[in-house]
Design an enzyme around this catalytic site. Structure first.
Site, short mmCIF file in Angstrom:
data_model
loop_
_atom_site.label_atom_id
_atom_site.label_comp_id
_atom_site.label_asym_id
_atom_site.label_seq_id
_atom_site.Cartn_x
_atom_site.Cartn_y
_atom_site.Cartn_z
N ASP A 113 0.87 -1.17 0.00
CA ASP A 113 0.00 0.00 0.00
C ASP A 113 0.92 1.23 0.00
O ASP A 113 2.10 1.13 0.34
CB ASP A 113 -0.90 -0.04 1.24
CG ASP A 113 -1.77 1.19 1.35
OD1 ASP A 113 -2.37 1.59 0.33
OD2 ASP A 113 -1.83 1.77 2.45
N CYS A 171 -6.55 2.96 -7.80
CA CYS A 171 -7.99 3.10 -8.07
C CYS A 171 -8.34 4.57 -7.91
O CYS A 171 -8.17 5.12 -6.83
CB CYS A 171 -8.81 2.25 -7.10
SG CYS A 171 -10.56 2.75 -7.10
N HIS A 198 -11.34 5.81 -8.10
CA HIS A 198 -12.78 5.94 -7.82
C HIS A 198 -13.05 6.21 -6.34
O HIS A 198 -12.25 5.89 -5.48
CB HIS A 198 -13.50 4.66 -8.25
CG HIS A 198 -13.19 4.26 -9.66
ND1 HIS A 198 -12.49 3.12 -9.97
CD2 HIS A 198 -13.44 4.90 -10.82
CE1 HIS A 198 -12.35 3.04 -11.29
NE2 HIS A 198 -12.91 4.11 -11.83
N ARG A 242 -11.29 -0.64 -6.21
CA ARG A 242 -11.05 -0.03 -4.90
C ARG A 242 -10.97 -1.09 -3.80
O ARG A 242 -11.89 -1.90 -3.63
CB ARG A 242 -12.16 0.99 -4.61
CG ARG A 242 -12.02 1.71 -3.29
CD ARG A 242 -13.11 2.78 -3.14
NE ARG A 242 -13.24 3.22 -1.76
CZ ARG A 242 -12.44 4.13 -1.18
NH1 ARG A 242 -11.46 4.68 -1.86
NH2 ARG A 242 -12.63 4.46 0.08
N THR A 301 -2.73 1.08 -4.61
CA THR A 301 -3.20 2.17 -3.76
C THR A 301 -4.56 2.71 -4.17
O THR A 301 -4.83 2.89 -5.36
CB THR A 301 -2.13 3.31 -3.76
OG1 THR A 301 -2.59 4.42 -3.02
CG2 THR A 301 -1.75 3.75 -5.17
N ASN A 302 -5.43 2.93 -3.20
CA ASN A 302 -6.69 3.63 -3.44
C ASN A 302 -6.40 5.13 -3.53
O ASN A 302 -5.77 5.68 -2.62
CB ASN A 302 -7.66 3.43 -2.27
CG ASN A 302 -8.34 2.07 -2.26
OD1 ASN A 302 -8.18 1.27 -3.17
ND2 ASN A 302 -9.10 1.81 -1.21
N ASP A 329 0.70 9.48 5.85
CA ASP A 329 -0.65 9.70 5.34
C ASP A 329 -1.19 11.03 5.87
O ASP A 329 -0.66 11.59 6.82
CB ASP A 329 -1.57 8.55 5.77
CG ASP A 329 -2.80 8.43 4.88
OD1 ASP A 329 -2.92 9.19 3.90
OD2 ASP A 329 -3.65 7.56 5.17
N SER A 330 -2.22 11.52 5.22
CA SER A 330 -2.87 12.74 5.67
C SER A 330 -4.37 12.58 5.51
O SER A 330 -4.83 12.11 4.47
CB SER A 330 -2.40 13.92 4.81
OG SER A 330 -3.26 15.03 5.01
N ASP A 389 -0.05 5.09 0.95
CA ASP A 389 -0.23 6.05 2.04
C ASP A 389 -0.29 5.34 3.39
O ASP A 389 -1.08 4.43 3.60
CB ASP A 389 -1.52 6.86 1.83
CG ASP A 389 -1.50 7.63 0.52
OD1 ASP A 389 -0.41 8.07 0.10
OD2 ASP A 389 -2.57 7.79 -0.09
N SER A 428 -8.91 7.81 -4.10
CA SER A 428 -10.23 8.37 -4.35
C SER A 428 -10.20 9.89 -4.47
O SER A 428 -11.18 10.50 -4.92
CB SER A 428 -11.21 7.96 -3.24
OG SER A 428 -10.84 8.56 -2.02
MG LIG Z 1 -2.79 3.16 3.62
ZN LIG Z 2 -11.76 1.74 -8.68
#
Ligand SMILES: [Mg+2]
Ligand SMILES: [Zn+2]
Length: 180
Positions: free
Chosen positions: A9, A91, A93, A102, A52-53, A17-18, A11, A55
């Site tokens: 992963d 991802c 989304h 996701r 990684t997500n 991360d934030s 973040d 969004s």
């Molecule tokens: Mg993470």
């Molecule tokens: Zn996605």
């Protein structure tokens, strides 16, 4: 024989991360030891795939060009530490899109495995959120949890979670190379 990979992963595992999202290269700051951890894994024959997500793309907080610039910075810093990242899957989304990529869905893991011919049941993944663990398990990987990022909260919220836990990515990397 297929290449050995470790899935990371981003973040909270590689960078700090934030809650406000990482929207620019300036906001992307590595966690202590994470760049060296990637180099250590590389030295021991593991390639790195980041899954990684993001969004924030769909939320309109940053665009694909900004994400590419963030990933350029990440790759440059990893390279300066003597390592490399083989592949990045993200991802774009939001949670309401019901996409298959996701996390906690395993879509990106499965795409990665198909692209690279990776043997997921022998592939470690490192994450800080329950979604990372769930996606990894759904894909048949070997999930590891780190205490950085959301890690401590993940442990607190999921007391029955039965996965190995490490202080940070460097600690997890040390474990991975000791078992290979
Ligand atoms: Mg993470
Ligand atoms: Zn996605």
């Amino acid at each position: 024989m297929s290449d050995s990979y470790v899935i990371l992963d981003r973040d909270g595992v590689i960078n700090i991360d934030s809650a406000g999202f990482i929207k620019s290269p300036a906001e992307w700051l590595p966690i202590d030891g994470s760049l060296e951890a990637i180099a250590l894994l590389n030295e021991h024959g593991f390639k790195i795939a980041v899954i990684t997500n993001q969004s924030g793309i769909e939320r309109g907080l940053y665009d694909l060009a900004a994400l590419a610039a963030i990933h350029d910075k990440m790759r440059q810093l990893v390279s300066a530490a003597g390592g490399g990242i083989e592949a990045i899957y993200f991802c774009p989304h939001g949670p309401d899109s019901h996409c298959n990529c996701r996390k906690p869905k395993p879509g990106m893991f499965l795409t990665f495995a198909s692209d690279r011919g990776a043997d997921l049941k022998n592939t470690y993944s490192v994450g800080d959120s329950i979604r990372d663990i769930q996606a990894s398990m759904a894909a048949g990987c070997r999930p590891l949890l780190v205490k950085t990022g959301n890690g401590l909260q993940t442990i607190q919220n999921n007391p029955q979670l039965n996965v190995p836990i490490f202080e940070n990515l460097y600690d997890a990397a040390t474990h991975i190379i000791s078992t290979s």
